[in-house]
Design an enzyme around this catalytic site. Structure first.
Site, PDB file in Angstrom:
ATOM      1  N   HIS A   1      99.760 -16.202  57.606  1.00 53.09           N
ATOM      2  CA  HIS A   1      98.651 -16.711  58.414  1.00 53.09           C
ATOM      3  C   HIS A   1      98.364 -18.192  58.128  1.00 53.09           C
ATOM      4  O   HIS A   1      97.228 -18.622  58.095  1.00 53.09           O
ATOM      5  CB  HIS A   1      97.394 -15.853  58.231  1.00 53.09           C
ATOM      6  CG  HIS A   1      96.880 -15.755  56.816  1.00 53.09           C
ATOM      7  ND1 HIS A   1      96.425 -14.576  56.282  1.00 53.09           N
ATOM      8  CD2 HIS A   1      96.721 -16.688  55.855  1.00 53.09           C
ATOM      9  CE1 HIS A   1      96.007 -14.771  55.047  1.00 53.09           C
ATOM     10  NE2 HIS A   1      96.171 -16.058  54.766  1.00 53.09           N
TER      11      HIS A   1
ATOM     12  N   HIS B   1      88.618 -16.972  53.995  1.00 57.70           N
ATOM     13  CA  HIS B   1      88.823 -18.209  53.244  1.00 57.70           C
ATOM     14  C   HIS B   1      87.538 -19.028  53.115  1.00 57.70           C
ATOM     15  O   HIS B   1      87.569 -20.258  53.110  1.00 57.70           O
ATOM     16  CB  HIS B   1      89.914 -19.049  53.898  1.00 57.70           C
ATOM     17  CG  HIS B   1      91.252 -18.388  53.945  1.00 57.70           C
ATOM     18  ND1 HIS B   1      91.581 -17.420  54.881  1.00 57.70           N
ATOM     19  CD2 HIS B   1      92.349 -18.523  53.153  1.00 57.70           C
ATOM     20  CE1 HIS B   1      92.825 -17.017  54.682  1.00 57.70           C
ATOM     21  NE2 HIS B   1      93.306 -17.662  53.641  1.00 57.70           N
TER      22      HIS B   1
ATOM     23  N   HIS C   1     103.736 -18.526  47.782  1.00 58.94           N
ATOM     24  CA  HIS C   1     103.287 -19.915  47.854  1.00 58.94           C
ATOM     25  C   HIS C   1     102.208 -20.158  46.808  1.00 58.94           C
ATOM     26  O   HIS C   1     101.518 -19.237  46.395  1.00 58.94           O
ATOM     27  CB  HIS C   1     102.794 -20.295  49.258  1.00 58.94           C
ATOM     28  CG  HIS C   1     101.597 -19.558  49.764  1.00 58.94           C
ATOM     29  ND1 HIS C   1     101.551 -18.193  49.925  1.00 58.94           N
ATOM     30  CD2 HIS C   1     100.387 -20.007  50.192  1.00 58.94           C
ATOM     31  CE1 HIS C   1     100.384 -17.831  50.431  1.00 58.94           C
ATOM     32  NE2 HIS C   1      99.646 -18.913  50.584  1.00 58.94           N
TER      33      HIS C   1
ATOM     34  N   GLU D   1      98.550 -12.652  48.246  1.00 57.14           N
ATOM     35  CA  GLU D   1      98.139 -12.158  49.566  1.00 57.14           C
ATOM     36  C   GLU D   1      99.071 -11.080  50.107  1.00 57.14           C
ATOM     37  O   GLU D   1      98.659 -10.265  50.947  1.00 57.14           O
ATOM     38  CB  GLU D   1      98.086 -13.320  50.568  1.00 57.14           C
ATOM     39  CG  GLU D   1      96.983 -14.318  50.319  1.00 57.14           C
ATOM     40  CD  GLU D   1      97.059 -15.497  51.281  1.00 57.14           C
ATOM     41  OE1 GLU D   1      96.098 -16.277  51.313  1.00 57.14           O
ATOM     42  OE2 GLU D   1      98.089 -15.643  51.980  1.00 57.14           O
TER      43      GLU D   1
END
Length: 288
Positions: A12, A59, A198, A245
């Protein structure tokens, strides 16, 4: 009765939203990434779901660090989008299904998942960008509406402690039971978002672990329990701090049948310093 057609996974990445809005999807940097969604889009067009349950992490738009529920379920009829600092233009609001959401909440609590219920909920890029990659763009004020109802299911992967891979897989299993106990005829697809490897800060900023990503994808298809052997610290050691995630993909996978069929698999690096994967899993061979 409600039925689960299958599930999709998607990164995303914030920059995806701007690439779509600015018409850059076929530029050399982006083309292979977006081409990976074409079979997923074709599958959605064929099976025609009524509701998309989107598993994502907020977020800071809806929950800030002072109050972060481990699991939160949207129980509204409308979900507004806003930019949380990436310069993303807001998109058209999303239509929910409050009646279905409340059924899911009640069933999850009965199965000992103490879910946070949200009758007002804003959704950020974690929710929006995978939908844009699959359904195109619907800008705010354009008059266009999304062709599917959506239900947000937020998982905390930001403020530690975060749930384990094992807990996310069990949540998916409970979610699957909740969906299939709904008495109305609804065709449901579950979208697990986030990841893959990441890291955005520190000495390992920019980390991408292709081998771990590819093994995660294979195991999620055929042996999702494999990921439950790892602690969160072990996953982050392999995939980076934000790579945690990927545990949200297990929520999607847990809701599906053990023998769900692989329809499509795609992996691409690097996009915005992130390993990006797409899976389409179908619960059973459907007539479409």
């Amino acid at each position: 009765m409600a039925s689960i057609l299958g599930g999709i996974t998607s990164s995303h990445i914030p920059a995806v939203g701007n690439a779509i809005a600015e018409g850059k999807t076929q530029e050399p940097y982006w083309k292979r990434f977006f081409d990976g969604y074409e079979p997923a889009k074709a599958w959605l067009d064929a099976v025609k779901p009524d509701v998309l349950i989107v598993v994502y992490n907020d977020h800071g738009l809806n929950f800030f660090l002072d109050k972060v529920p481990t699991f939160a379920l949207g129980c509204a009829d409308v979900y507004e989008n806003a930019d949380e600092g990436w310069g993303l233009k807001p998109v058209a609001p999303f239509t929910g299904d409050a009646e279905f959401s409340w059924h899911l909440a009640e069933s999850l609590v009965e199965q000992e998942f103490d879910i946070c219920t949200c009758q007002e909920m804003k959704v950020d890029h974690g929710f929006v960008n995978p939908i844009r990659a699959l359904y195109g763009n619907r800008e705010e004020g354009s008059g266009d509406s999304w062709p599917i109802k959506t239900i947000p299911l937020a998982v905390n992967t930001v403020q530690h402690p975060v749930p384990s891979a094992a807990r996310c897989l069990k949540l998916g299993q409970a979610l699957g039971k909740a969906i299939e106990s709904y008495p109305e005829d609804l065709r449901v697809v579950i979208l697990g978002t986030g990841g893959m490897s990441h890291q955005l800060q520190g000495e390992r900023a920019g980390l991408i672990n292709v081998d771990f990503d590819l093994e995660c994808m294979e195991r999620i298809i055929s042996e999702p329990e494999w990921m439950t052997q790892f602690s969160n610290a072990e996953i982050m050691a392999q995939a980076g701090t934000e790579g945690i995630e990927t545990i949200m993909w297990l929520v999607m996978r847990g809701a599906l049948a053990d023998d769900a069929k692989l329809i499509h698999k795609h992996y691409h690096v690097p996009i915005s310093n992130t390993g990006a994967g797409v899976l389409v899993l179908e619960n059973e061979r459907l007539s479409y």
